[in-house]
Design an enzyme around this catalytic site. Structure first.
Site, PDB file in Angstrom:
ATOM      1  N   GLY A 154      19.876   9.166  21.057  1.00  0.00           N
ATOM      2  CA  GLY A 154      20.289   7.893  20.483  1.00  0.00           C
ATOM      3  C   GLY A 154      20.658   8.027  19.015  1.00  0.00           C
ATOM      4  O   GLY A 154      20.333   9.020  18.352  1.00  0.00           O
ATOM      5  N   CYS A 155      21.333   7.021  18.492  1.00  0.00           N
ATOM      6  CA  CYS A 155      21.871   7.123  17.134  1.00  0.00           C
ATOM      7  C   CYS A 155      20.784   6.961  16.064  1.00  0.00           C
ATOM      8  O   CYS A 155      20.645   7.808  15.184  1.00  0.00           O
ATOM      9  CB  CYS A 155      23.004   6.125  16.937  1.00  0.00           C
ATOM     10  SG  CYS A 155      22.630   4.430  17.401  1.00  0.00           S
ATOM     11  N   HIS A 156      19.992   5.889  16.139  1.00  0.00           N
ATOM     12  CA  HIS A 156      18.876   5.764  15.197  1.00  0.00           C
ATOM     13  C   HIS A 156      17.958   6.975  15.312  1.00  0.00           C
ATOM     14  O   HIS A 156      17.383   7.444  14.330  1.00  0.00           O
ATOM     15  CB  HIS A 156      18.035   4.516  15.513  1.00  0.00           C
ATOM     16  CG  HIS A 156      18.767   3.227  15.371  1.00  0.00           C
ATOM     17  ND1 HIS A 156      18.912   2.586  14.168  1.00  0.00           N
ATOM     18  CD2 HIS A 156      19.405   2.446  16.275  1.00  0.00           C
ATOM     19  CE1 HIS A 156      19.597   1.467  14.343  1.00  0.00           C
ATOM     20  NE2 HIS A 156      19.910   1.357  15.610  1.00  0.00           N
TER      21      HIS A 156
END
Lengths: 344, 344, 344, 344
Positions: C148-150
């Site tokens: 995921g990005c976060h």
């Protein structure tokens, strides 16, 4: 306190009406309807209203709108034409913020809005809610059609020039730039932050519904045919419209154009003709009901350029509606509308 | 590898040249000068370049610019006209990204730029760097004047129509919207985020330096007088220019305008005529050298509307400069410029 | 050229894969599926791709995905777990950009994603696609779960400190700020420009799906329990994530933390440890695959602060996926990913 | 009408004071000084004030500030400490919106502000202008030090927890996000739209002046040592601050934290504790004096998270100053401050 109802209050014009009327000394919003949000507190949907209202959205059928002095329709196009007549027939006064009653020519209306009109008789009786032109008629109107946002910025920008022989009425160009709130609070891809942010785009270049609305007013006032090219643009901000209008000259102006504008709008509480060499910015009217404008004649050539700015949700929608309400209810025209713009 | 120098590399066109040339297979930036930042690593000022360069800003006098094959001047107006001639006389080829060599009429230039020209002879020899018009001349030029950003978007939008009898050349309107990077990287109040954010404003409505530049090109190509009203607007974004150009018709178009545009630009690597009914958005060219455009005739009326978009720092500045460099150095015209736009 | 398929290509990770792979020398996208847009040209939906592809979206069932060397799933959560196994069983290699194969504990997965897992066996075999940790495993993997990005921004920010005795692993705080593209290209109210513009808001403060994902990795690496508070924020921009991570010290650092970071990431092509006293900004990685970070110890007190930035659509999604693809297909790890960030 | 003077009125706090006081029923701004703009109409610099004031900026020495009931210093740090004492000695009451009188420890002050204090005696007499804590002292104060913007959002977020034994006072983290107007209206590169737009950056991670200011208040109230890590971030918007504060628990809360907050602030006119599971957004307080906050305990773990939002120019500066003025002059505390936030 006068009793006010709002039909379809979940959109941006609805919350903006609430914001403005919270400051109003003579009216009280007693009902706000919404099919989708009935039963929910208004300030739960709009936390900005916390502390200013205890209203709960009610089902359209259950609110006592007939008991209101005036009802705003903050609904999508095509709703007021069906639901307003019942109220109007009971004597309630109505302001429609959508387009249902704006165009007098029903054929033109149907072509642009893609439906048959459901209450053509009321179209005829409706007064177009631009106070700068129709103040007296609005005072006595039972039904007011509140103008469109691009329309208000553009129409006010050129009114003083209409009918003058040294202005070419056949080649008027209006190029508008508006923020994303003009598209309303509906789930959509093209107005997502990730789509509309950091980008400018033209839309409806082949023709936009606001063109016939502007043209209707200008034709009436100028008493001659109007040729108008109107192209709107979406710019990456939330609020505000800027309209730059280009009017070719067909002779030397008969008088100083700056003074002409200043005189024309001298008594208007919500039109501000800025000094020569000004450049209006939309933030100078953020949150208030003013239309500011400046007139230029680039390089002393054969073209006048008028730049006007409004807050699309205020003078372009809810604020102008409150101005109309004030006229209809006999309140001070500026009541609830004396806010200073939020700048920066 | 060809050796490239950049004079005045601390501004946005400087870093953008570095970004594009980092991808270029045949050239190498060997010197970047800056009075204010001499001695500082370029990637310290621009962390986006970390890992792509070891260059250090050098004092203007100390860089071996004369040893370069080509030098870009990414300086404010008025610098190249003083400093470029010494290099030119040593045989170095020069591309000026400022306005010093763009206008052929020195009186007009002086009026708009407020100074006497320091190297008028070179003005005459300079080639205007719009490859779509002057590709062959650019190939052989020693000095190229890179066009302005509003100018590029607007000129490309109307070129195919110039000289056609059914187009009114006397009442052309160009309304442009540009991001804040166009104002450059200089400390200033009016382009602060807190001033330019969430707002639109017209500027220079009484006349802007890019008007005579556009007019010069159009007059040359159309071989007739051009009446042009040009009004720029600042919109709250970083990159991008949209130009909407309005051209009155004085008769029926002699051919399908869409096809005319497609044919005119059929061989151009960096002009994209979009399909009918398109609406270009600036993000579709963010970071690349393309000019995308769409042609409309609103309501089939007597006006053509062309909307064109560019990235002001690429096709409007550094990208076009690299395109010119490629032509001058005999590289593939697209070398270093084949990036896909960053969208969203 | 290796053949690549993309399932669900209409979202932002889909177009971003297309953008990056257009620059890639060794692969070719041969199929892009979409239920909703089948039959439409990809560059009609994404004009930024005009000139770079002739692909047409195909119906999921009709594309020859089995003939691909590798297939990306750029689909919503819950799709890949159903559709990937059929391809995997035919020997196709798969990278899932959604969350289906990220969490090893199926109970935790079900709790956060609200569904039963449809292919639990493949969860076990999936390799977590963080090259900085699992480079070798990724090379040989058939199925890679792209982080995921976060998660990527936060995990990379703290990896060098995991397992060190002078770091309190029980009170880690990660506060992230992300642009609106992270929410994807789906019609929704809360990410409209008019809702998310000019405003900051915390979301999922009570718990977000990325918390267990970060915790899973950190626990594995630190070989001890991790206490992590993770709170994301939406900020008014399109691209970018900044993660500020706070790690309490429980003793004096055993070595210079700056040098520790520099050494830890010395060989990493896509992690940039900035010099002391730096403050990363998201624009410094806009459009490229770099994670830049800086380490601080405020007021020489008992807390380390690491600020890291990535482009959520690149190192946070499509770029990292391409990096993984390069490892899986034996290409240069940086192929297609050597772009300079777009700044400003 | 009480007479009010504003020293240094050209900045954002100056115009914001004008905006708020234009709505105030009991005071009148009679003088606004500016060295740089003396002689210019205030509404020429700030067109948003057109129609609301006829004031002209006056030279600092020429305005009759001594004749005012109260004078605001909206000046940079270091001015009020030199110029306010002369007025104070004449009995004029003063509110300083800068930092000159905020810190009681002069050594700490000098370290952070880089100068010797010019009027240390007045530091002692100054009352810290946070009405939620010092309402009574403010009423009688001659000199009020108006709190910083990050400080106000952060301090109000944690006040109810200070001194409670189940809260770890030694590991508090405050992560704030603020718009660009906080940097003021000064020509600068780093807050240009082209630098700060579409990007997030951490700043002052090694230590920021607001840290000792927050710590001073918390230490006083908690009556114990405070360990506070405070890291501010610049986000691409004009107005607003969000502060997310993380407080580790060292035991089970002695009572329901939500109810604790609601009770603590029950009588406060400008603090709004939102319902459980709320996520405040800065736009919900745009233009008004409210601090909205929500309390979370993520995953029922050992950390409390409080998110609070204010408008940095209102509750974070001019609005809080007007609230203090109201207390000092015996006006209703909310006079001039009852505006509804501008949302969207």
């Amino acid at each position: 306190m006068k009793k006010i109802g709002i039909v379809g209050g979940t959109g941006y014009t609805g919350v903006e009406l609430m914001r403005l009327l919270a400051h109003h000394p003579e009216v009280e919003v007693v009902a706000m309807t919404s099919r989708g949000e009935a039963g929910r507190r208004v300030d739960d949907l709009y936390p900005s209203l916390r502390g200013h209202t205890d209203l709960v959205f009610s089902e359209p059928g259950e609110a006592d709108l007939a008991g209101c002095d005036l009802v705003f329709f903050a609904t999508p196009n095509g709703i007021a034409m069906q639901e307003a007549p019942a109220l109007l027939e009971q004597g309630v006064r109505v302001i429609d913020l959508a387009a249902d009653y704006r165009l007098k020519d029903l054929d033109v209306w149907s072509r642009w809005y893609g439906m048959e009109h459901a209450s053509p008789d009321w179209v005829e009786q409706a007064v177009y809610g631009l106070p700068e032109l129709y103040r007296d008629e609005i005072r006595g109107a039972q039904l007011v059609a509140n103008p469109g946002c691009h329309v208000t910025a553009t129409t006010l920008a050129v009114l003083p020039l209409m009918g003058l022989d040294w202005v070419d009425h056949g080649r008027i160009v209006a190029d508008t730039k508006s923020g994303a709130s003009g598209a309303g609070r509906s789930a959509a891809v093209h107005t997502l932050m990730a789509e509309a942010g950091e980008s400018v785009r033209t839309y409806a270049a082949a023709g936009h519904r606001h063109q016939p609305e502007i043209r209707q007013t200008l034709t009436t006032i100028a008493e001659r045919e109007i040729g108008l090219t109107f192209v709107p643009h979406l710019v990456p901000m939330v609020r505000g419209i800027e309209s730059t209008v280009y009017l070719p000259l067909v002779g030397e102006p008969g008088e100083n154009v700056q003074r002409l504008y200043e005189r024309y709008y001298a008594e208007e509480p919500f039109v501000d003709v800025m000094p020569p060499n000004s450049h209006p910015e939309t933030r100078s009217v953020r949150g208030n009901n003013i239309c500011r404008m400046a007139v230029h004649r680039p390089l002393d050539g054969p073209m006048l350029v008028v730049s006007s700015v409004i807050d699309n949700l205020v003078k372009g929608a809810a604020g102008q509606a409150v101005q109309n309400m004030n006229l209809m209810l006999g309140c001070d025209e500026s009541a609830g509308l004396e806010l200073v713009a939020l700048s920066p």
